[in-house]
Design a protein around this motif. Sequence first.
Motif, PDB file in Angstrom:
ATOM      1  N   SER A  86     -46.755  15.368   7.545  1.00 20.83           N
ATOM      2  CA  SER A  86     -45.422  15.057   7.010  1.00 20.83           C
ATOM      3  C   SER A  86     -44.714  14.089   7.939  1.00 20.83           C
ATOM      4  O   SER A  86     -45.116  13.913   9.098  1.00 20.83           O
ATOM      5  N   ILE A  91     -42.517  12.636  13.494  1.00 20.47           N
ATOM      6  CA  ILE A  91     -41.395  12.493  14.426  1.00 20.47           C
ATOM      7  C   ILE A  91     -41.542  13.494  15.571  1.00 20.47           C
ATOM      8  O   ILE A  91     -41.424  13.155  16.755  1.00 20.47           O
ATOM      9  N   THR A 115     -34.023  15.280  10.744  1.00 17.61           N
ATOM     10  CA  THR A 115     -34.191  14.860  12.139  1.00 17.61           C
ATOM     11  C   THR A 115     -33.005  15.325  12.975  1.00 17.61           C
ATOM     12  O   THR A 115     -33.181  15.856  14.079  1.00 17.61           O
TER      13      THR A 115
HETATM   14  C1  LIG Z   1     -37.889  12.026   4.393  1.00 20.22           C
HETATM   15  C2  LIG Z   1     -37.670  11.440   5.732  1.00 20.22           C
HETATM   16  C3  LIG Z   1     -38.237  12.036   6.864  1.00 20.22           C
HETATM   17  C4  LIG Z   1     -39.042  13.307   6.790  1.00 20.22           C
HETATM   18  O1  LIG Z   1     -40.265  13.104   6.144  1.00 20.22           O
HETATM   19  P1  LIG Z   1     -41.079  14.270   5.376  1.00 20.22           P
HETATM   20  O2  LIG Z   1     -42.294  13.551   4.915  1.00 20.22           O
HETATM   21  O3  LIG Z   1     -40.211  14.770   4.274  1.00 20.22           O
HETATM   22  O4  LIG Z   1     -41.378  15.325   6.393  1.00 20.22           O
HETATM   23  C5  LIG Z   1     -38.035  11.413   8.083  1.00 20.22           C
HETATM   24  N1  LIG Z   1     -37.301  10.278   8.193  1.00 20.22           N
HETATM   25  C6  LIG Z   1     -36.730   9.697   7.120  1.00 20.22           C
HETATM   26  C7  LIG Z   1     -35.928   8.450   7.307  1.00 20.22           C
HETATM   27  C8  LIG Z   1     -36.888  10.251   5.860  1.00 20.22           C
HETATM   28  O5  LIG Z   1     -36.302   9.668   4.802  1.00 20.22           O
END
Ligand SMILES: *Cc1c(COP(=O)(O)O)cnc(C)c1O
Length: 434
Positions: A86, A91, A115
């Motif tokens: 994911s 991150i 985040t």
């Molecule tokens: C959705 C999103 C995430 C998280 O990603 P997932 O794949 O839902 O875990 C992180 N950063 C940004 C900018 C996002 O739009």
Amino acid sequence: MSEVNYGFDTLKVRAGYNPKDHNYAVSVPIYQTASYELGDTERFERLRSFSELGFLYTRIGNPTVAVLEQRVAALDGASAAIAVASGMAAITYTLLNIAEGGGRILTTHQLYGGTVDNFKKLFPKFGISIDKVNNPDDIEEFRRGIREDTKAIYIESISNPNAIVADLEAIALAAHERNIPLIVDNTFATPYLLNPLKYGADIVVYSATKAINGHGNVIAGLIVEGSNFDWGNGKFPQFTESHYLLRDSSGRERSFLDAFPTSPFTGRIRMNYLAYFGAVLGPFDAYLVLLGLETISERIQKQVSNTDKIIKYLEEEEHVLWIKHPSTKSSPYRALAEKYLPKGAGAAFSFGIKGTESQINKFLNSVRLFSYQANVGDARSLIINPPKVTHGELQSDAQKLADITPENIRLSIGLEDPEDLIADLRQAFEKAYS
Ligand SMILES: *Cc1c(COP(=O)(O)O)cnc(C)c1O
């Protein structure tokens, strides 16, 4: 396939894959296997010491996933990439890989809601402090914010949901002056609109759930590394200390920099975080992301063109208070967008709607075409109210700092006919104010 000379659109359908190595299959095969035959003990020894590259167990590598990794690395002009389960895993693994054991990360208030909440609730428990600049446009504030034990600067290239554009070159310079890397969440821009490594970023993370895949049918993340940052500069001993696990064929222990000279960062994530925290991307999900990537340019071009038309409509709509997209007439980010995002500043943005909470709710409940859901970058157009949903876990002070005001509505523009989308918004405004 040698990838150096090809353009983006060629790479997006071909990079990282040679049919001859896969029974001449045209479409990338889904290697739905947990483990791999090791051959014999001598071959295992070669695999273990990385003198032969091959697969052992899908938690640390899989041929379908590897095509995705190499393809995205090629699209971003990177030396390596690693796929994870994911965007949040991308991150978290990235920042733990840099600051595990303690230290600080310097960032802004203008980040994806998950985040922000992760930084507030979990990172401090792992001994990692999060510092934030109040004005993300003020490079001097970034400079002043770097302390002795700051390990990285972390920003979004186009922020979620207000589409502020980061001055990547200037922020990268501030980071490099202090021998720390710049990490960029490039989810909203995608490699099609922006390659942050070209402007000095060192690590790029993606939620591939969003526009990279583009079809709203998978959760996936990617971490991409450039080749310029010196992980041996003394600030990051985790890359230079020797490990028994990394011993070569003669038994000599090596560091991650020795064992993976062109991919120390993602190599270390693979051997530590993917191997032991285990948020691995499955081969079928990697296949879906690869399929989505094949049309990324065509999708984003159409989404950017639809976005322009919808913004023009919203600029004339009497119930709209403001629009936060770099292409609006009054955006303070026009110049940065021209520099960093000449092909368009993305298809997700927010606007403010005049009226009471019940009018805002009526507006949201009246759209017929826009899907009310927490995602972006989908082929379909989406609508959401960030203060309640995507940033709903933030308390009101944190929302204020992130510039998430109660009237904020986020759109992610899809591939429908723009006239239909505009008509849908128009009839929803009419209902909300009737
Ligand atoms: C959705 C999103 C995430 C998280 O990603 P997932 O794949 O839902 O875990 C992180 N950063 C940004 C900018 C996002 O739009």
